[in-house]
Write a protein that holds these residues in place. Structure first.
Motif, mmCIF file in Angstrom:
data_model
loop_
_atom_site.group_PDB
_atom_site.id
_atom_site.type_symbol
_atom_site.label_atom_id
_atom_site.label_comp_id
_atom_site.label_asym_id
_atom_site.label_seq_id
_atom_site.Cartn_x
_atom_site.Cartn_y
_atom_site.Cartn_z
ATOM 1 N N ASP A 3 0.874 -1.167 0.000
ATOM 2 C CA ASP A 3 0.000 0.000 0.000
ATOM 3 C C ASP A 3 0.915 1.221 0.000
ATOM 4 O OD1 ASP A 3 -2.118 1.702 0.187
ATOM 5 O OD2 ASP A 3 -2.698 1.127 2.220
ATOM 6 N N GLY A 6 0.260 7.656 -0.495
ATOM 7 C CA GLY A 6 -0.641 8.357 -1.401
ATOM 8 C C GLY A 6 -1.657 7.455 -2.069
ATOM 9 N N HIS A 7 -1.717 6.192 -1.668
ATOM 10 C CA HIS A 7 -2.629 5.228 -2.275
ATOM 11 C C HIS A 7 -3.358 4.457 -1.175
ATOM 12 C CE1 HIS A 7 0.281 6.058 -5.408
ATOM 13 N NE2 HIS A 7 -0.623 5.651 -6.279
ATOM 14 N N GLY A 8 -4.484 3.878 -1.533
ATOM 15 C CA GLY A 8 -5.199 2.975 -0.640
ATOM 16 C C GLY A 8 -5.384 3.518 0.763
ATOM 17 N N GLU A 9 -4.971 2.731 1.751
ATOM 18 C CA GLU A 9 -5.130 3.109 3.156
ATOM 19 C C GLU A 9 -3.835 3.610 3.790
ATOM 20 O OE1 GLU A 9 -7.024 -0.124 5.204
ATOM 21 O OE2 GLU A 9 -8.651 -0.207 3.754
ATOM 22 N N ASN A 10 -2.810 3.811 2.987
ATOM 23 C CA ASN A 10 -1.548 4.325 3.517
ATOM 24 C C ASN A 10 -1.797 5.707 4.121
ATOM 25 O OD1 ASN A 10 1.135 5.684 3.550
ATOM 26 N ND2 ASN A 10 1.779 3.742 2.649
ATOM 27 N N ALA A 14 0.542 11.635 0.136
ATOM 28 C CA ALA A 14 1.069 11.619 -1.232
ATOM 29 C C ALA A 14 2.415 10.905 -1.234
ATOM 30 C CB ALA A 14 1.244 13.045 -1.753
ATOM 31 N N THR A 15 2.780 10.408 -2.391
ATOM 32 C CA THR A 15 4.093 9.780 -2.530
ATOM 33 C C THR A 15 5.134 10.829 -2.890
ATOM 34 O OG1 THR A 15 5.383 8.083 -3.670
ATOM 35 C CG2 THR A 15 3.731 9.228 -4.978
#
Length: 166
Positions: A3, A6-10, A14-15
Motif C-alpha cells: 500500500d 498516497g494510495h489505498g489506506e496508507n 502523497a508519494t
C-alpha cells in the motif's frame, strides 16, 4: 501488493517517489515484512516496478542489494511528465500554472518535482536490469525509458519497446 504512500489506506497523503527518507527503503521493508509474515528466507530477489514503481525500484536498486531489476514504463524525470500532462489537459496555461503546482507539491508532499529523477538513480545500479516501455505510451514517452536504459552503467541490461496491438 504494498500500500504505497498516497494510495489505498496508507496514511501518507502523497508519494514522494522515494525522495523522502521514509520511502527510500520501502521495497526492502516490504520484502522483510513479507518474509516475516509468510515465513520464508529471502533468496535471490528481483525488484519489479511499473510506472511510479519504477522510480521506487531504481532508487532501491541503487542502494542495493538486489539481484535484478525490471522497470516497466517508468519515467526518467517527474517534472517533464507532469508538465506535459498538464499541458495536454489545459494547453498553454500549463506554463503559468506549473510554478504554483511546484510550490504546492513542495508544501504538501515535502519534495520538489525537479528532484525526482530516477535516471540519476539508474546511474548507480550495479545489477542486471530489464527495461520495457510502450512505444505509444500516451503519458510517459518511450524516450524516457530509453534515457533510463542508457544511464545504467552495468553491461547486463536489456531494453524492449512494446508495440501496441491493433
Amino acid at each position: 501488493m504494498p500500500d504505497l504512500p498516497g494510495h489505498g489506506e496508507n496514511p501518507a497523503p502523497a508519494t514522494s517517489f522515494a525522495e523522502r527518507t521514509s520511502e527510500r527503503d520501502l521495497p526492502a521493508r516490504v520484502l522483510a515484512e513479507a518474509a516475516r509474515q509468510f515465513h520464508f528466507t529471502p533468496g535471490p530477489v528481483a525488484l519489479w516496478g511499473l510506472s511510479m514503481g519504477g522510480a521506487y525500484a531504481l532508487r532501491a536498486a541503487a542502494r542495493g542489494p538486489w539481484n535484478a531489476v525490471i522497470v516497466v514504463s517508468s519515467f526518467d524525470a517527474l517534472g517533464p511528465v507532469v508538465h506535459d500532462e498538464v499541458a495536454r489537459r489545459i494547453g498553454f496555461w500549463s506554463d503559468i500554472l506549473m510554478p504554483g503546482l511546484n510550490v504546492a507539491t513542495a508544501l504538501r508532499c515535502g519534495f520538489q518535482m525537479r528532484e525526482v529523477r530516477p535516471v540519476e538513480s539508474a546511474r548507480n545500479v550495479t545489477t542486471p536490469v530489464f527495461v520495457a516501455h510502450g512505444t505509444a505510451d500516451p503519458l510517459i514517452p518511450e524516450q524516457a525509458g530509453v534515457r533510463v536504459f542508457w544511464a545504467l552503467p552495468y553491461t547486463r541490461k536489456r531494453r524492449v519497446g512494446v508495440a501496441q496491438r491493433a
